[in-house]
Scaffold this active site. Sequence first.
Site: not given
Ligand code: AMP
Length: 279
Positions: A37, A149
């Site tokens: 994030h 991604e």
């Molecule tokens: P989430 O809180 O899991 O809904 O993720 C929020 C944002 O963070 C989304 O755009 C995800 O794709 C991104 N995200 C989560 N984990 C990763 C990661 N390991 N690498 C890059 N972006 C991430």
Amino acid sequence: MKLVRTRQELTEIVTQWHKNGETIGLVPTMGSLHEGHLTLVRALDGKATRRIVTIFVNPIQFNNPDDFQLYPRGLEADEALLAETGLVDVLYAPDETQIYPPGFCTRITVSGLDKVLCGGDRPGHFDGVATIVTKLFMQTRADIAAFGEKDFQQLCIIRKMVTDLDLPVTILPVPTVREADNLARSSRNRRLTPAQRQQAAHLPQALISCLEALKAGQAVTPTLELCVRTLKEAGFTVHYLDLRSEKTLTPAEKADAGTRLFVAASLGDIRLIDNMPVA
Ligand code: AMP
């Protein structure tokens, strides 16, 4: 960094910013923040004059109520982590009434792309994602928004929705951030036991081996089958392992540039996803 809990306060802030000619960058999240994030936040540095991170565990994208209940949460730690970056102007952490007031009944469907991969075993999930992301675009009035991604299908669906609906926001894709053993960073990793955390490293390892075999010219179907067997032997329940086009998400017969491996597999009740490009 200001913590904002209501839509009204957010509207006052973003209206003023737009009046002053500022550009607004957005990182939508479900909290339990990690380096993935924070990388999204940093990716907006220099691309917007103001940055908003949102934290909202979106009930309508969970097709399993237990998964929603068990999703890790921790606003105070998240707030501290974001403040430390020095890059965030507003942390918007609304409760459900600010997003879905009584009587809310609209859903956004990105037809087709929402049925494959994770759409297959999580019916309604991407309608929930498209709906919340649109709400957050509107509430924050973002000019640019960063998406990882890591959730590649989600990224494709949001891009298509932005194009189809002429939404005035630029989508910034950010490569997956990984642990030292290549496991993709994820809020769900916190729920893994130490033994499961060790097992989890087999997931990216299997993808890397599979990609090497494909690049060496091995046939797609038996290579994917072998990879599924390897993951099952490592203790995973495999939901899918597919080679697909990055643009259309349709199955690919050859491992060319522009194709990508996609996997979803569970350890116990913890569902992990990952993807890696062929090129
Ligand atoms: P989430 O809180 O899991 O809904 O993720 C929020 C944002 O963070 C989304 O755009 C995800 O794709 C991104 N995200 C989560 N984990 C990763 C990661 N390991 N690498 C890059 N972006 C991430």
